[in-house]
Write a protein that holds these residues in place. Structure first.
Motif, PDB file in Angstrom:
ATOM      1  N   TYR A  41       0.827  -1.212   0.000  1.00 16.08           N
ATOM      2  CA  TYR A  41       0.000   0.000   0.000  1.00 16.08           C
ATOM      3  C   TYR A  41       0.860   1.260   0.000  1.00 16.08           C
ATOM      4  N   LEU A  45       1.213   4.105  -2.853  1.00 16.35           N
ATOM      5  CA  LEU A  45       0.900   5.478  -2.476  1.00 16.35           C
ATOM      6  C   LEU A  45       2.062   6.399  -2.815  1.00 16.35           C
ATOM      7  N   HIS A  46       3.272   5.976  -2.480  1.00 15.69           N
ATOM      8  CA  HIS A  46       4.459   6.781  -2.752  1.00 15.69           C
ATOM      9  C   HIS A  46       4.707   6.904  -4.251  1.00 15.69           C
TER      10      HIS A  46
END
Length: 62
Positions: A41, A45-46
């Motif tokens: 996740y 996200l990054h």
């Protein structure tokens, strides 16, 4: 300049799995599966935060 630090999964001496980016603790879990899920996740996200914006789409009425 985008942040190029990598994400890591580290097992502590207390039996906890920590998800880290560089020296920043992002999350900790006791269950390996939960920790791997969080690692994926945070990587997504990054990656999404540092990706270039999508080009504008042409209008359909032209």
């Amino acid at each position: 300049m985008p942040d190029t630090s990598q994400h890591f999964l580290i097992r502590t001496g207390y039996g906890c799995w920590n998800v880290m980016r560089g020296r920043q603790l992002l999350a900790g879990r006791r269950d390996l599966f939960d920790a791997l899920t969080l690692l994926c996740y945070f990587m997504r996200l990054h990656r999404g935060a540092t990706a270039a914006p999508a080009p504008a789409q042409p209008r359909a009425d032209r």
